[in-house]
Design a protein around this motif. Structure first.
Motif, PDB file in Angstrom:
ATOM      1  N   THR A  68       0.840  -1.189   0.000  1.00  0.00           N
ATOM      2  CA  THR A  68       0.000   0.000   0.000  1.00  0.00           C
ATOM      3  C   THR A  68       0.880   1.246   0.000  1.00  0.00           C
ATOM      4  N   TYR A  69       0.620   2.137  -0.929  1.00  0.00           N
ATOM      5  CA  TYR A  69       1.378   3.389  -1.033  1.00  0.00           C
ATOM      6  C   TYR A  69       0.883   4.358   0.036  1.00  0.00           C
ATOM      7  N   VAL A  70       1.825   5.008   0.728  1.00  0.00           N
ATOM      8  CA  VAL A  70       1.484   6.010   1.732  1.00  0.00           C
ATOM      9  C   VAL A  70       2.017   7.365   1.286  1.00  0.00           C
ATOM     10  N   ASP A  71       1.127   8.333   1.160  1.00  0.00           N
ATOM     11  CA  ASP A  71       1.524   9.720   0.943  1.00  0.00           C
ATOM     12  C   ASP A  71       1.785  10.301   2.328  1.00  0.00           C
ATOM     13  N   TYR A  72       3.043  10.488   2.676  1.00  0.00           N
ATOM     14  CA  TYR A  72       3.384  10.873   4.045  1.00  0.00           C
ATOM     15  C   TYR A  72       2.928  12.291   4.393  1.00  0.00           C
ATOM     16  N   ALA A  73       2.678  13.117   3.395  1.00  0.00           N
ATOM     17  CA  ALA A  73       2.204  14.487   3.654  1.00  0.00           C
ATOM     18  C   ALA A  73       0.725  14.487   4.028  1.00  0.00           C
ATOM     19  N   THR A  74      -0.061  13.637   3.361  1.00  0.00           N
ATOM     20  CA  THR A  74      -1.509  13.613   3.598  1.00  0.00           C
ATOM     21  C   THR A  74      -1.969  12.366   4.352  1.00  0.00           C
ATOM     22  N   GLN A  75      -1.092  11.353   4.442  1.00  0.00           N
ATOM     23  CA  GLN A  75      -1.404  10.050   5.029  1.00  0.00           C
ATOM     24  C   GLN A  75      -2.453   9.271   4.216  1.00  0.00           C
ATOM     25  N   GLU A  76      -2.670   9.692   2.986  1.00  0.00           N
ATOM     26  CA  GLU A  76      -3.584   8.938   2.127  1.00  0.00           C
ATOM     27  C   GLU A  76      -2.945   7.606   1.737  1.00  0.00           C
ATOM     28  N   ARG A  77      -3.733   6.546   1.768  1.00  0.00           N
ATOM     29  CA  ARG A  77      -3.283   5.211   1.391  1.00  0.00           C
ATOM     30  C   ARG A  77      -3.850   4.860   0.016  1.00  0.00           C
ATOM     31  N   THR A  78      -3.014   4.235  -0.817  1.00  0.00           N
ATOM     32  CA  THR A  78      -3.448   3.755  -2.124  1.00  0.00           C
ATOM     33  C   THR A  78      -2.930   2.338  -2.303  1.00  0.00           C
ATOM     34  N   LEU A  79      -3.833   1.376  -2.442  1.00  0.00           N
ATOM     35  CA  LEU A  79      -3.396   0.001  -2.673  1.00  0.00           C
ATOM     36  C   LEU A  79      -2.708  -0.089  -4.032  1.00  0.00           C
ATOM     37  N   LYS A  80      -1.553  -0.711  -4.057  1.00  0.00           N
ATOM     38  CA  LYS A  80      -0.792  -0.888  -5.286  1.00  0.00           C
ATOM     39  C   LYS A  80      -1.318  -2.112  -6.050  1.00  0.00           C
ATOM     40  N   ASP A  81      -0.931  -2.214  -7.305  1.00  0.00           N
ATOM     41  CA  ASP A  81      -1.319  -3.385  -8.094  1.00  0.00           C
ATOM     42  C   ASP A  81      -0.933  -4.678  -7.384  1.00  0.00           C
ATOM     43  N   SER A  82       0.222  -4.651  -6.705  1.00  0.00           N
ATOM     44  CA  SER A  82       0.698  -5.858  -6.026  1.00  0.00           C
ATOM     45  C   SER A  82      -0.232  -6.290  -4.904  1.00  0.00           C
ATOM     46  N   ALA A  83      -0.935  -5.337  -4.276  1.00  0.00           N
ATOM     47  CA  ALA A  83      -1.886  -5.693  -3.221  1.00  0.00           C
ATOM     48  C   ALA A  83      -3.024  -6.524  -3.791  1.00  0.00           C
ATOM     49  N   PHE A  84      -3.496  -6.154  -4.966  1.00  0.00           N
ATOM     50  CA  PHE A  84      -4.582  -6.901  -5.593  1.00  0.00           C
ATOM     51  C   PHE A  84      -4.080  -8.250  -6.125  1.00  0.00           C
ATOM     52  N   TRP A  85      -2.837  -8.260  -6.592  1.00  0.00           N
ATOM     53  CA  TRP A  85      -2.230  -9.532  -7.019  1.00  0.00           C
ATOM     54  C   TRP A  85      -2.116 -10.482  -5.820  1.00  0.00           C
ATOM     55  N   TYR A  86      -1.629  -9.974  -4.697  1.00  0.00           N
ATOM     56  CA  TYR A  86      -1.478 -10.802  -3.499  1.00  0.00           C
ATOM     57  C   TYR A  86      -2.847 -11.260  -2.996  1.00  0.00           C
ATOM     58  N   GLN A  87      -3.836 -10.395  -3.123  1.00  0.00           N
ATOM     59  CA  GLN A  87      -5.206 -10.755  -2.776  1.00  0.00           C
ATOM     60  C   GLN A  87      -5.642 -12.006  -3.538  1.00  0.00           C
ATOM     61  N   ASN A  88      -5.326 -12.064  -4.820  1.00  0.00           N
ATOM     62  CA  ASN A  88      -5.694 -13.223  -5.640  1.00  0.00           C
ATOM     63  C   ASN A  88      -4.901 -14.460  -5.256  1.00  0.00           C
ATOM     64  N   VAL A  89      -3.630 -14.268  -4.901  1.00  0.00           N
ATOM     65  CA  VAL A  89      -2.815 -15.402  -4.437  1.00  0.00           C
ATOM     66  C   VAL A  89      -3.445 -16.014  -3.196  1.00  0.00           C
ATOM     67  N   ILE A  90      -3.819 -15.168  -2.253  1.00  0.00           N
ATOM     68  CA  ILE A  90      -4.404 -15.650  -1.004  1.00  0.00           C
ATOM     69  C   ILE A  90      -5.748 -16.324  -1.270  1.00  0.00           C
ATOM     70  N   ARG A  91      -6.563 -15.683  -2.079  1.00  0.00           N
ATOM     71  CA  ARG A  91      -7.905 -16.205  -2.363  1.00  0.00           C
ATOM     72  C   ARG A  91      -7.842 -17.593  -2.994  1.00  0.00           C
ATOM     73  N   SER A  92      -6.863 -17.784  -3.890  1.00  0.00           N
ATOM     74  CA  SER A  92      -6.751 -19.074  -4.588  1.00  0.00           C
ATOM     75  C   SER A  92      -5.808 -20.043  -3.892  1.00  0.00           C
ATOM     76  N   ASN A  93      -5.099 -19.534  -2.833  1.00  0.00           N
ATOM     77  CA  ASN A  93      -4.094 -20.341  -2.114  1.00  0.00           C
ATOM     78  C   ASN A  93      -3.073 -20.913  -3.087  1.00  0.00           C
ATOM     79  N   GLY A  94      -2.694 -20.096  -4.068  1.00  0.00           N
ATOM     80  CA  GLY A  94      -1.700 -20.579  -5.022  1.00  0.00           C
ATOM     81  C   GLY A  94      -1.312 -19.572  -6.048  1.00  0.00           C
ATOM     82  N   LEU A  95      -0.384 -19.979  -6.891  1.00  0.00           N
ATOM     83  CA  LEU A  95       0.146 -19.139  -7.964  1.00  0.00           C
ATOM     84  C   LEU A  95      -0.148 -19.748  -9.308  1.00  0.00           C
ATOM     85  N   ILE A  96      -0.530 -18.912 -10.241  1.00  0.00           N
ATOM     86  CA  ILE A  96      -0.768 -19.382 -11.612  1.00  0.00           C
ATOM     87  C   ILE A  96       0.561 -19.507 -12.343  1.00  0.00           C
TER      88      ILE A  96
END
Length: 450
Positions: A422-450
Motif C-alpha cells: 500500500t502506497y502512503v503519501d506521508y504528507a496527507t497520510q492517504e493510502r493507495t493500494l498498489k497493483d501488487s496488493a490486488f495480485w497478493y489478494q488473488n494469491v491468497i484467495r486461490s491459495n496458489g500461484l498461476i
C-alpha cells in the motif's frame, strides 16, 4: 496452478516504530530510535518516526486494508516503551489500550494477530542503564514479556520474541548504522548477543508459563542464505558450510544465534574464532537460551551463490555485471526462498515461518490515480514459486508474511524506500493500494500461484 497446503497461512507484517507515529502522546516513553533519529546525519533526510504512517490514529483503517488484501494473519510488534515508559515498573494503561484496540480490530476482521515482542524500539531509559550490555536486560525483557502476556494472551496465541538480532546487534552495536549507534568491539558485541539470547529464552519461559491460551512460540532472525551453484552434492555441502559456518569477526550469521537457541550450545568454530573475546558465561545461561520452540522464523530477502572449493570450505561466486537489484540495491535471488527454509529446517528440525519477504521498488501514484508496481509482483511471484518448490520437496513451511502491508520508515534510510503493498503519501497520510496488493489478494484467495 501451484497450490499451497490447505492450512497454509498468508500474512502481512509491520513494526511498531516504522508505522505507528504518536511518539510524544499518551505517555509513551522514548526509544533508542527516537534518540537516533535526532542524531544529525544518521537518518536520511533527517526523517523520524514521530508521525510515520500515523497508524496510532489510523489503525482501524489500516486493519481494513489488511482485510481488503485478504491476509489471514498480521505480524505486528509491540512498542516496549509505549507499554512501560521507563522500560520497567510503571505501566502505561493508554499503551495497553492501544494494542487492545488493534488486536480486537484484527480479530473482528478475522485476521489472526502474530505478536513480536521486540522489533528494535528499546526503551531509552534502559539504554541509559547499560541497555543490552547490562545482564539485567534479561530480566527487564522477561518482566516486560510478562506484562504483555498477561494483558493479551487471552486473544494472542502466536508469539515471536526477537526480530533480527543480527541487525540490532551488529548494525546497532557494531557498525553504528542503526540505533543506538554504538561501535563496540567484538567482545562487547558478543556480550550483547549473549544477553539478547538469554532474554529470548526467558521470554519464552514466561510465555509458556503465563499464557492464557495455548501459545505457539518462535522468533524472527535474519535468514542468512547461501545456496549452491549446482545441485551437485559437493556444492550443496558448500552451501551448508557457508550458511552455518563461522567466518570473519562479524555477527552476520545463522549459527551463532540459532545454535544456542535450538541446539543448546554455541558453535565450536565460533568459540575458536572469537577466543578470548568471548564473555564469561555459565552452562546455566545456555540452558536459559535453549527453550523449546514451535517454529523457526526467518526474514529472507536474498542470498549468495557458493560452490565447492579445494582450497576452502566454500567459494563465494561473484555476481555477473548487471545482476538484478532492488531499489535497496539488494540482489534479486528467488532461490533463497528455497534453500533458506530447506537448510534451516535440516539443521534445526522445526517448522519454518517466513516472517518477512519483499522488496523496495520504484513506486509512485500514476496519472490514473493507481500505483503500478509490476516489479514487486514479479519479485514476489518468483520467490513464492521457490517457496512452493521447497514445500513440494518436504520442507514444513507453515506461513508466509509479506513485508510490508504499508510503505513505512525504513530505519536509517527514512522514507527513501517503499516496500509496501500500500502506497502512503506521508504528507496527507492517504493510502493507495498498489497493483501488487490486488495480485497478493488473488494469491491468497486461490491459495496458489498461476
Amino acid at each position: 496452478m501451484k497450490k499451497f497446503p490447505k492450512d497454509f497461512i498468508w500474512g502481512v507484517a509491520a513494526a511498531s516504530y516504522q508505522i505507528e507515529g504518536g511518539v510524544n502522546v499518551d505517555d509513551r516513553g522514548e526509544s533508542v530510535w527516537d534518540a537516533f533519529c535526532r542524531w544529525e546525519g544518521k537518518v536520511d533526510n533527517g526523517d523520524t518516526g514521530e508521525i510515520a504512517c500515523d497508524h496510532y490514529n489510523r489503525y482501524s483503517d489500516d486493519v481494513k486494508i489488511i482485510r481488503q488484501i485478504g491476509a489471514q494473519a498480521y505480524r505486528l510488534s509491540i512498542s516496549w516503551p509505549r507499554i512501560l515508559p521507563e522500560g520497567t515498573g510503571r505501566l502505561n494503561q493508554k499503551g495497553i489500550d492501544f494494542y487492545d484496540k488493534v488486536i480486537d480490530a484484527c480479530l473482528a476482521a478475522n485476521i489472526t494477530p502474530w505478536v513480536t515482542l521486540f522489533h528494535w524500539d528499546y526503551p531509552l531509559e534502559l539504554y541509559y542503564r547499560g541497555g543490552w550490555l547490562n545482564r539485567e536486560s534479561v530480566n527487564w525483557f522477561a518482566d516486560y514479556t510478562e506484562v504483555i502476556v498477561d494483558r493479551f494472551s487471552d486473544r494472542v496465541q502466536s508469539w515471536m520474541t526477537l526480530n533480527e538480532p543480527q541487525c540490532f546487534i551488529w548494525l546497532g552495536h557494531g557498525t553504528g548504522t542503526h540505533a543506538p549507534g554504538l561501535q563496540l568491539d567484538i567482545s562487547d558485541q558478543l556480550r550483547v548477543t549473549h544477553h539478547a539470547l538469554m532474554a529470548h529464552g526467558k521470554a519464552t519461559q514466561v510465555i509458556r508459563a503465563k499464557a492464557k491460551t495455548t501459545p505457539s512460540v518462535g522468533w524472527a532472525p535474519v535468514g542468512v542464505v547461501r545456496y549452491p551453484a549446482t545441485e551437485a552434492p559437493e556444492d550443496i555441502e558448500a552451501a551448508r558450510r557457508a550458511m552455518f559456518g563461522m567466518s570473519g569477526t562479524h555477527l552476520w550469521t545463522n549459527a551463532w544465534f540459532g545454535d544456542p537457541v535450538i541446539l543448546g550450545h554455541y558453535p565450536e568454530d565460533g568459540l575458536r574464532q572469537f577466543g578470548k573475546a568471548m564473555p564469561r558465561y555459565h552452562d546455566a545461561d545456555l540452558e536459559v537460551m535453549n527453550q523449546p520452540l514451535d517454529f523457526y522464523g526467518a526474514n529472507i530477502y536474498n542470498g549468495l551463490t557458493v560452490r565447492a572449493s579445494e582450497d576452502a570450505p566454500f567459494e563465494e561466486m561473484k555476481r555477473k555485471p548487471g545482476f538484478p537489484l532492488t531499489m535497496y540495491e539488494w540482489p534479486v535471488e528467488p532461490q533463497s526462498l528455497y534453500w533458506g527454509p530447506k537448510l534451516l529446517q535440516e539443521r534445526y528440525q522445526l517448522p519454518i515461518v517466513i516472517t518477512e519477504n519483499g522488496l523496495a521498488s520504484m513506486d509512485w501514484v500514476c496519472e490514473d490515480g493507481k500505483v503500478h508496481d509490476p516489479q514487486r509482483i514479479d519479485f514476489l511471484s518468483r520467490y513464492l514459486k521457490q517457496l512452493h518448490r521447497a514445500i513440494e520437496d518436504g520442507v514444513d513451511v507453515r506461513a508466509y508474511f509479506q513485508w510490508s502491508f504499508l510503505d513505512n520508515l525504513e530505519w536509517n534510510f527514512g522514507y527513501k524506500y517503499r516496500l509496501g503493498l500500500t502506497y502512503v503519501d506521508y504528507a496527507t497520510q492517504e493510502r493507495t493500494l498498489k497493483d501488487s496488493a490486488f495480485w497478493y489478494q488473488n494469491v491468497i484467495r486461490s491459495n496458489g500461484l498461476i
